[in-house]
Design a protein around this motif. Structure first.
Motif, PDB file in Angstrom:
ATOM      1  N   GLU A   1      34.586  45.993  35.857  1.00  0.00           N
ATOM      2  CA  GLU A   1      35.921  45.565  36.281  1.00  0.00           C
ATOM      3  C   GLU A   1      35.870  44.831  37.608  1.00  0.00           C
ATOM      4  O   GLU A   1      36.549  43.820  37.783  1.00  0.00           O
ATOM      5  CB  GLU A   1      36.855  46.784  36.367  1.00  0.00           C
ATOM      6  CG  GLU A   1      37.210  47.331  34.999  1.00  0.00           C
ATOM      7  CD  GLU A   1      38.236  48.456  35.066  1.00  0.00           C
ATOM      8  OE1 GLU A   1      38.554  48.916  36.183  1.00  0.00           O
ATOM      9  OE2 GLU A   1      38.706  48.860  33.987  1.00  0.00           O
ATOM     10  N   ALA A   2      35.049  45.347  38.530  1.00  0.00           N
ATOM     11  CA  ALA A   2      34.932  44.688  39.835  1.00  0.00           C
ATOM     12  C   ALA A   2      34.380  43.281  39.645  1.00  0.00           C
ATOM     13  O   ALA A   2      34.878  42.323  40.241  1.00  0.00           O
ATOM     14  CB  ALA A   2      34.026  45.500  40.755  1.00  0.00           C
ATOM     15  N   ALA A   3      33.353  43.149  38.810  1.00  0.00           N
ATOM     16  CA  ALA A   3      32.769  41.825  38.557  1.00  0.00           C
ATOM     17  C   ALA A   3      33.801  40.921  37.888  1.00  0.00           C
ATOM     18  O   ALA A   3      33.937  39.745  38.229  1.00  0.00           O
ATOM     19  CB  ALA A   3      31.534  41.954  37.680  1.00  0.00           C
ATOM     20  N   ASP A   4      34.557  41.512  36.975  1.00  0.00           N
ATOM     21  CA  ASP A   4      35.565  40.783  36.222  1.00  0.00           C
ATOM     22  C   ASP A   4      36.654  40.215  37.145  1.00  0.00           C
ATOM     23  O   ASP A   4      36.976  39.033  37.085  1.00  0.00           O
ATOM     24  CB  ASP A   4      36.173  41.744  35.189  1.00  0.00           C
ATOM     25  CG  ASP A   4      37.030  41.017  34.177  1.00  0.00           C
ATOM     26  OD1 ASP A   4      36.801  39.813  33.968  1.00  0.00           O
ATOM     27  OD2 ASP A   4      37.932  41.650  33.599  1.00  0.00           O
ATOM     28  N   VAL A   5      37.213  41.053  38.011  1.00  0.00           N
ATOM     29  CA  VAL A   5      38.293  40.562  38.872  1.00  0.00           C
ATOM     30  C   VAL A   5      37.775  39.564  39.906  1.00  0.00           C
ATOM     31  O   VAL A   5      38.542  38.756  40.431  1.00  0.00           O
ATOM     32  CB  VAL A   5      39.073  41.694  39.608  1.00  0.00           C
ATOM     33  CG1 VAL A   5      39.814  42.561  38.618  1.00  0.00           C
ATOM     34  CG2 VAL A   5      38.164  42.523  40.483  1.00  0.00           C
TER      35      VAL A   5
ATOM     36  N   GLY B   1      33.836  50.671  36.129  1.00  0.00           N
ATOM     37  CA  GLY B   1      34.315  50.082  37.380  1.00  0.00           C
ATOM     38  C   GLY B   1      33.472  48.909  37.850  1.00  0.00           C
ATOM     39  O   GLY B   1      33.977  47.975  38.466  1.00  0.00           O
ATOM     40  N   GLN B   2      32.169  48.958  37.552  1.00  0.00           N
ATOM     41  CA  GLN B   2      31.292  47.861  37.943  1.00  0.00           C
ATOM     42  C   GLN B   2      31.651  46.583  37.182  1.00  0.00           C
ATOM     43  O   GLN B   2      31.680  45.496  37.748  1.00  0.00           O
ATOM     44  CB  GLN B   2      29.821  48.237  37.677  1.00  0.00           C
ATOM     45  CG  GLN B   2      29.302  49.341  38.590  1.00  0.00           C
ATOM     46  CD  GLN B   2      29.109  48.845  40.013  1.00  0.00           C
ATOM     47  OE1 GLN B   2      28.401  47.895  40.266  1.00  0.00           O
ATOM     48  NE2 GLN B   2      29.776  49.494  40.955  1.00  0.00           N
TER      49      GLN B   2
END
Lengths: 253, 213
Positions: free
Chosen positions: B116-120, B113-114
């Protein structure tokens, strides 16, 4: 604003999306409902490029993220174009995914500073504005672990808004919350809808979908089974599967 | 007491040899360990395989043997290293392997999730590593790294096989010459001071990272 056409997605041999299409107009609020495993979260993740699609087309404001070839197979645009399209999309996760080692304010300013090269002062000013908007001005210097789930999710919404997206995507934003904390998050989302933010919301909150969404999609087994106004889909569903799902969900309340 | 004072100069000299090996190893193996830990998770398969082989080799054989190889082994194929250089090389390569494993597991313990959050949010891979992943990894790997660093203090005694006069070898020389146990006790006190310092430093570091959970 956003077009997804005939999206197919498999995990191994398991077909998760079997030809889903979705059109979102500017300022529209779309709610996607459906049972677990129906593919609704996967659809949202594909729109955000957290998953890649096998077949179909995804375009945002006329720019292609992926375009279907003659046989339907999706061809993705170059990295740079995809990055530009993704900048227009904000995403809120079920589990918030805040950065635990950063204060609330730092969570908000990090991406604008790193990605858009916004200077710190400006980034902090707009971050404080956003925190005010989600009702958490006093929590700017706190760390995520010091906040309740509802507060964390509101920070996560503010963090996504800090990148000034055109479309906000929400992946079951209240599912990880205690029931008494869902209200504050839904209220923030309602406020956003009132400001005509374009939103795609995957949710189990039927009440929210009915009240806020311009359009509701009911998904099951990788397909959109029914689509229409909230009134049509939730109050007068035509499909048997929609009815069965709704009676189950509403009975549980 | 006079005897102890007489011992001190040579023992302190041994201590500096020990401390030099200790700090040089730490200074080089820590960054190398981080890089190797990331390389171990690389999507580029040959690099990943090479790192796996490397870790297997250096974790799978005794450090003592590695010291002998670096000096005597290389000598047989015509590469003559200074004894100290051979010692530094063996220690850096060996400790990098252990630290690489610690960093690898630390990086893997950060939830998807970390990323993914950075990615989005649009962060690229380097930004995500530097700003999101590694800062959280450091907090998590502090306890196992503290263990390794304390091991390192004690492992320095192994370079006696290359006839380098570090602390414990100096002590042994005195014990055999003077027929008293005192030099060993002094050496033990020195080791305890070193490991005690390491322990305190790590305690402080852990408290520094205690501001979040």
């Amino acid at each position: 604003m956003l077009q997804a056409l005939d999206i197919h997605k498999k995990f191994g041999s398991l077909g998760v999306l079997k030809g889903v299409s979705l059109q979102v107009e500017k300022g529209e609020v779309i709610a996607i409902i459906g049972p677990s495993g129906s593919g609704k979260s996967t659809l949202l993740r594909c729109l955000n490029h957290l998953e890649t699609i096998d077949k179909g087309t995804i375009a945002v404001q006329g720019e292609f993220m992926a375009q279907a070839g003659p046989d339907g197979i999706a061809f993705y645009s170059p990295e740079k174009d995809i990055a530009a399209i993704r900048h227009k999309m904000g995403m809120v996760f079920q589990n918030f995914n805040l950065f635990p080692h950063k204060s609330v304010l730092e969570n908000l300013v990090m991406a604008p500073m790193l990605v858009k090269q916004t200077d710190r002062l400006q980034a902090e000013n707009s971050a404080r504005e956003l925190l005010k908007k989600v009702g958490l001005s006093e929590k700017a210097d706190n760390y995520p672990f010091e906040l309740s789930g509802g507060q964390q999710q509101r920070v996560a919404i503010a963090r996504a808004l800090a990148m000034d997206p055109e479309i906000m995507c929400f992946d079951e934003p209240t599912s990880a919350l205690d029931p008494e904390l869902t209200g504050e998050v839904l209220q923030v989302m309602k406020d956003l809808a009132q400001e005509h933010m374009t939103m795609v919301v995957v949710t189990h909150e039927i009440g929210f979908a009915r009240e806020v969404a311009n359009r509701v999609l009911f998904m099951d087994e990788g397909l959109v089974v029914e689509e229409g106004s909230a009134e049509d889909v939730i109050v007068n569903p035509r499909q048997e599967r929609t009815r069965a799902f709704l009676s189950k969900v509403l009975m549980a309340r | 007491m006079d005897y102890i004072l007489m011992l001190l100069p040579s023992m302190l000299k041994g201590l500096t040899v020990t401390l030099k090996l200790f700090s040089l190893t730490l200074l080089l193996a820590l960054p190398l360990g981080i890089l190797m830990g990331m390389a171990r998770l690389s999507h580029f398969k040959p690099l990943k395989w090479f790192m796996e082989f490397y870790v297997w080799l250096f974790r799978g054989t005794p450090l003592l043997l590695q010291l002998l190889f670096m000096y005597f082994g290389l000598m047989t194929i015509g590469i003559r290293l200074e004894r100290e250089i051979a010692a530094y090389l063996a220690f850096v390569l060996n400790y990098s392997a252990y630290l690489a494993e610690i960093f690898r597991s630390g990086i893997q313990s950060i939830s998807p999730g970390q990323y993914e959050a950075a990615d989005v949010l649009g962060l690229n891979r380097v930004q995500t590593m530097r700003n999101i992943v590694l800062p959280q990894v450091f907090k998590r790997v502090l306890p196992p790294i503290g263990n390794e660093v304390i091991n390192l203090v004690k492992d320095t005694a192994l370079i006696y096989v290359l006839a380098i006069s570090e602390l414990s070898r100096v002590a042994r020389t005195h014990v055999m010459r003077d027929g008293t146990f005192t030099p060993f006790i002094i050496a033990a006190v020195f080791y305890l001071i070193m490991t005690g310092t390491v322990q305190q430093v790590f305690k402080w570091l852990e408290s520094r990272f205690d501001y979040y959970r």
